[in-house]
Design a protein around this motif. Structure first.
Motif, short mmCIF file in Angstrom:
data_model
loop_
_atom_site.label_atom_id
_atom_site.label_comp_id
_atom_site.label_asym_id
_atom_site.label_seq_id
_atom_site.Cartn_x
_atom_site.Cartn_y
_atom_site.Cartn_z
N ASP A 211 0.83 -1.20 0.00
CA ASP A 211 0.00 0.00 0.00
C ASP A 211 0.86 1.25 0.00
OD1 ASP A 211 -2.41 -1.37 -0.03
OD2 ASP A 211 -2.49 -1.52 2.16
N ALA A 212 1.97 1.21 0.76
CA ALA A 212 2.86 2.38 0.85
C ALA A 212 3.47 2.71 -0.51
CB ALA A 212 3.95 2.14 1.88
N ASP A 213 3.96 1.67 -1.21
CA ASP A 213 4.55 1.90 -2.53
C ASP A 213 3.49 2.36 -3.52
OD1 ASP A 213 7.12 1.29 -1.80
OD2 ASP A 213 6.98 -0.81 -2.38
N TYR A 214 2.31 1.78 -3.40
CA TYR A 214 1.22 2.19 -4.31
C TYR A 214 0.91 3.67 -4.13
CZ TYR A 214 -3.41 2.62 -6.37
OH TYR A 214 -4.48 3.04 -7.12
N GLU A 215 0.76 4.10 -2.90
CA GLU A 215 0.45 5.51 -2.64
C GLU A 215 1.58 6.42 -3.11
OE1 GLU A 215 -2.40 6.62 -1.72
OE2 GLU A 215 -3.27 4.64 -1.37
N LYS A 216 2.82 5.97 -2.93
CA LYS A 216 3.98 6.77 -3.35
C LYS A 216 3.99 6.95 -4.87
CE LYS A 216 7.97 4.77 -3.35
NZ LYS A 216 9.25 4.14 -2.88
N TYR A 217 3.79 5.84 -5.60
CA TYR A 217 3.85 5.92 -7.06
C TYR A 217 2.64 6.67 -7.64
CZ TYR A 217 7.57 2.45 -6.71
OH TYR A 217 8.74 1.79 -6.39
N VAL A 218 1.49 6.45 -7.06
CA VAL A 218 0.29 7.15 -7.54
C VAL A 218 0.43 8.65 -7.27
CG1 VAL A 218 -2.18 7.50 -7.14
CG2 VAL A 218 -1.28 5.19 -7.43
N GLY A 219 1.03 9.00 -6.12
CA GLY A 219 1.27 10.41 -5.82
C GLY A 219 2.16 11.06 -6.86
N LYS A 220 3.19 10.33 -7.29
CA LYS A 220 4.07 10.85 -8.33
C LYS A 220 3.36 10.89 -9.68
CE LYS A 220 8.33 9.32 -6.08
NZ LYS A 220 8.80 10.67 -5.76
N MET A 221 2.44 9.96 -9.89
CA MET A 221 1.71 9.90 -11.15
C MET A 221 0.89 11.17 -11.37
SD MET A 221 -1.08 7.00 -12.26
CE MET A 221 -2.31 7.59 -11.07
N ASN A 222 0.46 11.77 -10.29
CA ASN A 222 -0.38 12.96 -10.38
C ASN A 222 0.44 14.25 -10.53
OD1 ASN A 222 -2.78 11.48 -10.10
ND2 ASN A 222 -2.57 11.45 -7.88
N GLN A 223 1.75 14.10 -10.75
CA GLN A 223 2.61 15.28 -10.90
C GLN A 223 2.74 15.76 -12.34
OE1 GLN A 223 6.36 14.31 -9.09
NE2 GLN A 223 5.51 14.18 -7.02
N GLY A 224 1.98 15.17 -13.24
CA GLY A 224 1.99 15.61 -14.64
C GLY A 224 3.30 15.30 -15.34
N LYS A 225 3.98 16.35 -15.84
CA LYS A 225 5.22 16.16 -16.59
C LYS A 225 6.30 15.54 -15.72
CE LYS A 225 4.51 19.85 -19.98
NZ LYS A 225 5.06 21.12 -20.55
N GLY A 226 6.25 15.80 -14.42
CA GLY A 226 7.22 15.20 -13.52
C GLY A 226 7.15 13.68 -13.54
N TYR A 227 5.95 13.15 -13.70
CA TYR A 227 5.80 11.70 -13.76
C TYR A 227 6.39 11.13 -15.05
CZ TYR A 227 3.71 7.06 -13.77
OH TYR A 227 3.54 5.70 -13.82
N LYS A 228 6.25 11.88 -16.14
CA LYS A 228 6.85 11.42 -17.40
C LYS A 228 8.36 11.32 -17.28
CE LYS A 228 3.40 12.93 -20.78
NZ LYS A 228 3.15 13.72 -22.01
N LYS A 229 8.97 12.28 -16.59
CA LYS A 229 10.42 12.23 -16.38
C LYS A 229 10.79 11.04 -15.50
CE LYS A 229 11.06 17.24 -16.80
NZ LYS A 229 11.47 18.49 -16.10
N LEU A 230 10.00 10.79 -14.46
CA LEU A 230 10.24 9.64 -13.59
C LEU A 230 10.10 8.34 -14.37
CD1 LEU A 230 10.70 8.45 -10.73
CD2 LEU A 230 8.22 8.49 -10.45
N LEU A 231 9.10 8.29 -15.23
CA LEU A 231 8.86 7.10 -16.04
C LEU A 231 10.03 6.85 -16.99
CD1 LEU A 231 6.48 5.12 -16.15
CD2 LEU A 231 5.58 6.41 -18.09
#
Length: 201
Positions: free
Chosen positions: A121-141
C-alpha cells in the motif's frame, strides 16, 4: 470464491520466493554441469528445436515482463548468452515492448485492485502520488525505463491508471527500454562469459 487483496499478495510473494530459490539452484547446477557448457547437450538441443527455441524463449520472456518470477532480469541475460547479442537482444526487446503494452492494458482494464496485488500500500500511494505530478511523472517514467533498478514493469501497470494516453506512454517505452535493455544485457552477458572462461578454461 474471489481472493482478498492480502491473499493475492501472499500468492505473489510465495511464487517470488520460489522463483528466487529456483534461480539460485539452477545457476549453481548450470555452472557445474557439462550439459550447459559451450557445445554441450543443451546447445545441441536448442539447435535440434530449430525455430521453436526462440519462440519458446519469447513466450517465457513475455511472461517475465508481466510477472517476473525469475528475478533481476536474468532471462534477458540468458537470451543473449543463448542466442547471441543480436538475436538475443531482438527477442528480449520484442518481449519487453509487447509485455509493456500488456501491463499498461492490465492496469487500465482492472484498476487499482489489480496493481495493489503486486506492491505494498505504501509503494502504491507513493507511485500514484508521483503519477499525479503531470510532466514530472513522465520524467520519472523515463528514468525508470532507462535504469534497470526501477520497478519498470510495475510503472507500466500504474501508468494504466493515469490520464496518460497509450501512445504517450508507449513512446517512452520505445525510446528508453531498448537502450537500457541493450546496455544491461551486454554488460551482464560479457561479465558472465568472462567469469565462465576464467573458472572453466
Amino acid at each position: 470464491m474471489s481472493l482478498t487483496l492480502e491473499q493475492k499478495r501472499k500468492i505473489i510473494r510465495y511464487t517470488t520466493v520460489i522463483g528466487v530459490i529456483f534461480t539460485i539452484c539452477a545457476s549453481i547446477y548450470i555452472g557445474r554441469s557439462d550439459y550447459f557448457k559451450p557445445d554441450g547437450g543443451f546447445h545441441h538441443l536448442l539447435l535440434s528445436m530449430g525455430i521453436f527455441a526462440p519462440i519458446i524463449f519469447f513466450f517465457v520472456q513475455l511472461s517475465q515482463i508481466i510477472y517476473p518470477i525469475i528475478p533481476l532480469g536474468l532471462t534477458n541475460v540468458v537470451g543473449v548468452l543463448i542466442f547471441g547479442h543480436v538475436h538475443g537482444f531482438l527477442l528480449n526487446c520484442l518481449g519487453i515492448l509487447i509485455g509493456s503494452a500488456i501491463n499498461f492494458y492490465l492496469g487500465r482494464r482492472f484498476g487499482s485492485s489489480f496493481v495493489k496485488a503486486f506492491i505494498s500500500d505504501a509503494d502504491y500511494e507513493k507511485y500514484v502520488g508521483k503519477m499525479n505530478q503531470g510532466k514530472g511523472y513522465k520524467k520519472l517514467l523515463a528514468l525508470g525505463f532507462f535504469f534497470p533498478v526501477f520497478p519498470d514493469d510495475i510503472f507500466c501497470m500504474i501508468t494504466g491508471l493515469s490520464d496518460m494516453t497509450f501512445w504517450e506512454f508507449y513512446k517512452l517505452v520505445i525510446v528508453f527500454r531498448p537502450i537500457s535493455l541493450f546496455i544491461f544485457t551486454f554488460i551482464s552477458a560479457e561479465s558472465i562469459s568472462f567469469i565462465y572462461r576464467l573458472l572453466f578454461n
